[in-house]
Scaffold this motif. Structure first.
Motif, short mmCIF file in Angstrom:
data_model
loop_
_atom_site.label_atom_id
_atom_site.label_comp_id
_atom_site.label_asym_id
_atom_site.label_seq_id
_atom_site.Cartn_x
_atom_site.Cartn_y
_atom_site.Cartn_z
N ASP A 29 18.25 19.61 73.09
CA ASP A 29 17.12 20.43 73.55
C ASP A 29 17.35 21.84 73.03
O ASP A 29 18.16 22.59 73.55
N TYR A 30 16.62 22.20 71.96
CA TYR A 30 16.83 23.47 71.26
C TYR A 30 15.86 24.51 71.83
O TYR A 30 14.66 24.36 71.70
N CYS B 93 16.36 25.63 75.28
CA CYS B 93 16.24 24.75 76.46
C CYS B 93 15.54 25.38 77.65
O CYS B 93 15.03 24.66 78.51
N GLY C 249 15.95 23.90 81.06
CA GLY C 249 16.69 22.65 80.88
C GLY C 249 15.91 21.41 81.23
O GLY C 249 16.44 20.30 81.24
N ALA D 239 16.04 18.53 78.65
CA ALA D 239 17.36 17.92 78.61
C ALA D 239 17.59 17.04 79.84
O ALA D 239 18.09 15.91 79.73
N GLY E 184 21.98 21.17 75.26
CA GLY E 184 20.90 22.14 75.14
C GLY E 184 21.46 23.48 74.72
O GLY E 184 22.62 23.79 74.99
N THR E 185 20.63 24.28 74.08
CA THR E 185 21.05 25.61 73.67
C THR E 185 19.90 26.58 73.84
O THR E 185 18.73 26.22 73.73
N ASP E 186 20.25 27.85 74.12
CA ASP E 186 19.25 28.90 74.29
C ASP E 186 19.93 30.23 74.04
O ASP E 186 21.13 30.38 74.28
N ALA F 49 19.56 26.24 83.43
CA ALA F 49 19.63 24.86 82.95
C ALA F 49 20.82 24.13 83.57
O ALA F 49 20.71 22.96 83.98
N PHE G 260 25.00 22.79 78.33
CA PHE G 260 24.18 23.84 77.73
C PHE G 260 25.06 24.96 77.18
O PHE G 260 26.07 25.33 77.78
#
Length: 299
Positions: A170-171, A173, A176, A179, A192-194, A203, A216
């Motif tokens: 989940d790019y 996120c 979240g 995800a 996930g990343t943010d 998230a 995450f």
């Protein structure tokens, strides 16, 4: 009883006056365009990547929420003296009842059926169907409560495609939610990343509440690797910039799912991704309320 005062302020006055009012006892101050809905209305917020010459309205309307005993006249006169500005004009005042704003806000968010047996359920509600795939989620600082068309489109894609045993990234996120949904829908590994630390915090919290084994990361902490599904619900300009990075995260034969795109932006974005991977075309999977979801299998 609370009171909301409307003050007219110039471009130069708006920010320092807002700070002054808060320092002297106002509960909150919001700044609006005083010329909204007229020929003089001025846009100052654009899509990321657009260039604006100025980031302030020529005339601002300050909405100041104050307690009943707040002496607005004395405070604005004092602000003129201390800030060296013209005394702001009080345009209007309205009484605001002391309602239970938490309860009123919560009433706006009810359980939402996304697709099939996939539901988004705020924590203050019981799930309509306890046996469904229920994602417990509270509105918070991070974007993504399941109600916006872009989020719903991604959730519907995840619901409609088998995720059993697959890895999902989940790019961008946010909360979240994508995800968490992927994990509850059967994905074996979910990351996930943010760029926003608050989003990572939100998230992680939502994953814990939903007993979803998802992890995450901020971009610089994100592990290497490719995924069976990469989903990115951002905006069109970041999606253009991130095209090489997103394509590089998808396994051969995996799927890329993009949303946050207006219908009029679809063709351009498809061409951008085609320029990087001509053999892996994206196409419009579904649209909703003027927004679209692009998806495709990466060769």
């Amino acid at each position: 009883m609370l009171h909301e005062f409307s003050l007219l302020a110039t471009k130069q006055m708006a920010e320092p006056l807002s700070d002054f009012l808060m320092e002297h006892g106002a509960y909150s101050v919001s700044i609006e365009d005083a010329d909204a809905d007229t020929d003089q209305e001025k846009p100052i917020f654009g899509e990321p990547g657009t260039e604006l010459d100025d980031f302030a309205w020529d005339r601002s309307l300050l909405k100041v929420l104050c307690p009943d005993d707040f002496n607005i006249k004395a405070v604005v006169e004092l602000s003129a003296q201390e800030l060296g500005i013209e005394t702001p004009t009080i345009e209007n005042v309205v009484e605001v009842p002391n309602n239970d704003w938490v309860r009123i806000t919560q009433a706006q968010f009810t359980p939402t059926r996304i697709a099939g047996d996939l539901w988004i359920v705020p924590s203050w509600h019981e799930p309509p169907n306890p046996d469904a795939v229920n994602i417990r989620l509270d509105p918070g600082v991070a974007f993504g409560t399941g109600t916006h068309p872009t989020t719903r489109l991604c959730l519907e894609w995840l619901h409609d495609h088998s995720l059993s045993g697959k890895s999902v990234l989940d790019y961008g996120c946010g909360s979240g939610i994508l995800a968490v949904a992927a994990k509850k829908l059967g994905a074996s590994e979910v990351l996930g990343t943010d760029i926003d630390p608050q989003a990572i915090e939100a998230a992680n919290y939502n994953a814990e509440v939903n007993q979803a084994d998802a992890h995450f990361y901020l971009p610089e902490q994100m592990p290497e690797g490719k995924f069976d599904v990469v989903v990115a619900n951002i905006l069109s300009n970041p999606l253009r910039i991130l095209a090489p990075a997103l394509l590089g995260r998808v396994k051969s034969g995996g799927h890329l799912v993009l949303s946050g795109i207006l219908e009029r932006q679809a063709d351009e974005l498809i061409e951008v991704y085609r320029s990087y991977r001509p053999d892996s075309p994206l196409s419009v999977w579904k649209s909703m309320d003027g927004w679209i979801c692009l998806a495709g299998q990466i060769a």
